[in-house]
Design a protein around this motif. Structure first.
Motif, short mmCIF file in Angstrom:
data_model
loop_
_atom_site.label_atom_id
_atom_site.label_comp_id
_atom_site.label_asym_id
_atom_site.label_seq_id
_atom_site.Cartn_x
_atom_site.Cartn_y
_atom_site.Cartn_z
N VAL A 128 0.83 -1.19 0.00
CA VAL A 128 0.00 0.00 0.00
C VAL A 128 0.87 1.25 0.00
N ARG A 129 1.89 1.23 0.84
CA ARG A 129 2.78 2.40 0.91
C ARG A 129 3.58 2.58 -0.38
N ALA A 130 3.99 1.46 -0.96
CA ALA A 130 4.75 1.55 -2.21
C ALA A 130 3.91 2.22 -3.29
N VAL A 131 2.63 1.92 -3.30
CA VAL A 131 1.75 2.47 -4.34
C VAL A 131 1.35 3.91 -4.02
N LEU A 132 1.02 4.16 -2.76
CA LEU A 132 0.52 5.49 -2.40
C LEU A 132 1.64 6.51 -2.20
N GLY A 133 2.86 6.04 -2.00
CA GLY A 133 3.93 6.96 -1.70
C GLY A 133 3.77 7.50 -0.29
N ASP A 134 3.90 8.81 -0.15
CA ASP A 134 3.90 9.41 1.17
C ASP A 134 2.54 9.39 1.86
N LYS A 135 1.52 9.64 1.07
CA LYS A 135 0.18 9.81 1.66
C LYS A 135 -0.18 8.74 2.68
N ALA A 136 -0.69 9.18 3.83
CA ALA A 136 -1.14 8.23 4.85
C ALA A 136 -2.36 7.49 4.32
N PRO A 137 -2.34 6.15 4.39
CA PRO A 137 -3.40 5.37 3.78
C PRO A 137 -4.75 5.47 4.49
N HIS A 138 -4.74 5.65 5.80
CA HIS A 138 -5.95 5.34 6.56
C HIS A 138 -7.11 6.31 6.37
N ASP A 139 -6.81 7.57 6.17
CA ASP A 139 -7.90 8.52 5.96
C ASP A 139 -8.68 8.18 4.70
N GLY A 140 -7.95 7.98 3.63
CA GLY A 140 -8.59 7.60 2.38
C GLY A 140 -9.34 6.29 2.51
N ALA A 141 -8.75 5.36 3.23
CA ALA A 141 -9.39 4.06 3.41
C ALA A 141 -10.71 4.21 4.14
N LEU A 142 -10.70 5.05 5.16
CA LEU A 142 -11.92 5.21 5.96
C LEU A 142 -13.06 5.80 5.13
N SER A 143 -12.76 6.83 4.36
CA SER A 143 -13.87 7.43 3.61
C SER A 143 -14.30 6.53 2.45
N PHE A 144 -13.34 5.78 1.88
CA PHE A 144 -13.73 4.80 0.86
C PHE A 144 -14.65 3.74 1.45
N LEU A 145 -14.26 3.26 2.61
CA LEU A 145 -15.06 2.25 3.31
C LEU A 145 -16.47 2.77 3.58
N ASP A 146 -16.57 4.00 4.03
CA ASP A 146 -17.89 4.60 4.28
C ASP A 146 -18.74 4.61 3.01
N THR A 147 -18.13 5.09 1.94
CA THR A 147 -18.86 5.12 0.66
C THR A 147 -19.27 3.72 0.23
N LEU A 148 -18.29 2.82 0.27
CA LEU A 148 -18.53 1.46 -0.22
C LEU A 148 -19.71 0.81 0.49
N TYR A 149 -19.71 0.83 1.80
CA TYR A 149 -20.74 0.08 2.51
C TYR A 149 -22.05 0.83 2.63
N SER A 150 -22.00 2.14 2.60
CA SER A 150 -23.31 2.81 2.62
C SER A 150 -24.02 2.61 1.29
N LYS A 151 -23.26 2.60 0.20
CA LYS A 151 -23.89 2.32 -1.10
C LYS A 151 -24.38 0.87 -1.17
N LEU A 152 -23.57 -0.03 -0.64
CA LEU A 152 -23.94 -1.44 -0.72
C LEU A 152 -25.19 -1.75 0.09
N LEU A 153 -25.28 -1.15 1.26
CA LEU A 153 -26.34 -1.54 2.19
C LEU A 153 -27.66 -0.82 1.92
N ARG A 154 -27.58 0.33 1.27
CA ARG A 154 -28.79 1.11 0.99
C ARG A 154 -29.78 0.24 0.21
N VAL A 155 -31.04 0.26 0.68
CA VAL A 155 -32.05 -0.58 0.01
C VAL A 155 -32.46 0.01 -1.32
#
Lengths: 200, 200
Positions: free
Chosen positions: B173-200
């Motif tokens: 993950v770090r090799a691909v992202l370079g400097d950027k801290a992964p976790h912030d992006g991961a968290l908001s991606f996760l929010d988007t992913l599962y709210s879209k998935l779960l929405r009826v």
DNA sequence: TTCTGGTTTGACCAACTGGTCAAAATAACG
DNA sequence: CGTTATTTTGACCAGTTGGTCAAACCAGAA
């Protein structure tokens, strides 16, 4: 000019690589032993070392062979194709690789878990370039409103994570699911997941 | 009655467990050596073996300590809570564990990769029971139309896969992202992913 | 200070590790 | 068949591994 390998060479080298894949993918480089690999290949240890000069050489050969095809599914993602179909197709190809080449997936997982000592440079160059490239394509699709606005890098990570999970954590998946074959359910879940995510 | 551990015992046992976590999580059980662990703990090998009777004992202690908390995020998923919030909360807690305890995640990953020799029974009993339990709750929500209709087991797998990916494949993950801290992006991606998935 | 129990260490060991080598066994080929 | 090149093996080696042990060391209570 290099001699063509004999039938025996072909058979034994193949047996060693397959055995090495079994053992390295389970125990990692340090945890694997030449005795284990020789045993799994049906050869004596000196005989094994007649075909590969060292433990490292077997591991390197496996890793190189893996890297040749490991990135193919992503490379095939086509910027001129239909956005949703391209991304879904990529995820499906990755899932198929996880089903068909679980040992290769675990070999890769072991390498990364150990800090990628043999391939860190490749990750930082070839892999990063490829991913950035494809991420730009996906970002373009998002900007053009052809798919939902999501972070392309994390999208790719999620595809890696989900698909490889079925190979790398196979024993856990099977423990939880019991008899049921995991892959059918995984495929239709993956379809649902990404079609919902990508829909604008 | 067992004696209370001295200050030195507390300090050294903690140092050994931390060092063992470092080494085992990187190299797996077979790939790790007592010399490495002793070195990382700042003790001599015989001194280390004064506190733990064997390599196996250190590994077992780590695995037991891990299993105590590893399943807590899922256990906390509450059938009487708000469906979407419960599932999203679970995913977020798992992602936080991946950020805060990456070595533990990798220790677990190594154990599973090696075929879960020490914990296969736990996976088939405790883990399976827990997952089936929570899957039934999620299925109930889906049947009641409170979330979209999805396979609960694969939903849980996807949460495991995605969140643990950031710990287990950290170097990639770090090799691909370079400097950027992964976790912030991961968290908001996760929010988007599962709210879209779960929405009826 | 001495005594005592917990702590640390150097020396050691048997088993295993990756790897070598010369000799023996086998295949290939005319 | 005989000759030659390839393949296989048993014996071996030095370094590492997990683990032992008696002796030395040290912290703290009396």
């Amino acid at each position: 000019m290099t001699k063509a390998p004999t039938r025996i060479q072909q058979r034994n080298r193949a047996a060693i690589l397959s055995a090495g894949l079994d053992i390295f993918s389970q125990y990692g480089f340090r945890g694997a032993t030449l005795d284990q690999i020789a045993d799994a290949a049906g050869l004596s240890k000196p005989n094994l070392l007649y075909y590969f000069p060292s433990k490292e050489a077997i591991h390197t050969a496996l890793l190189e062979r893996l890297l040749e095809t490991w990135l193919d599914p992503l490379k095939a993602l086509d910027g001129s194709g239909d956005p949703v179909a391209e991304i879904m197709g990529y995820a499906q190809r990755k899932l198929a690789m996880s089903r068909d080449f679980p040992r290769e997936s675990r070999l890769f997982a072991n390498e990364i878990l150990q800090g990628a000592p043999h391939i860190e440079e490749i990750l930082k160059t070839d892999l990063k370039t490829l991913v950035d490239d494809k991420a730009a394509i996906i970002q373009g699709w998002a900007d053009a409103g052809k798919i939902a606005a999501i972070d392309p890098h994390h999208l790719i990570f999620s595809i890696w994570a989900f698909t490889q999970h079925y190979a790398d954590f196979d024993v856990q998946v099977r423990a939880v699911l019991g008899d049921k074959a995991p892959h059918d359910g995984a495929l239709s879940f993956l379809d649902t997941l990404y079609s919902k995510l990508l829909r604008v």
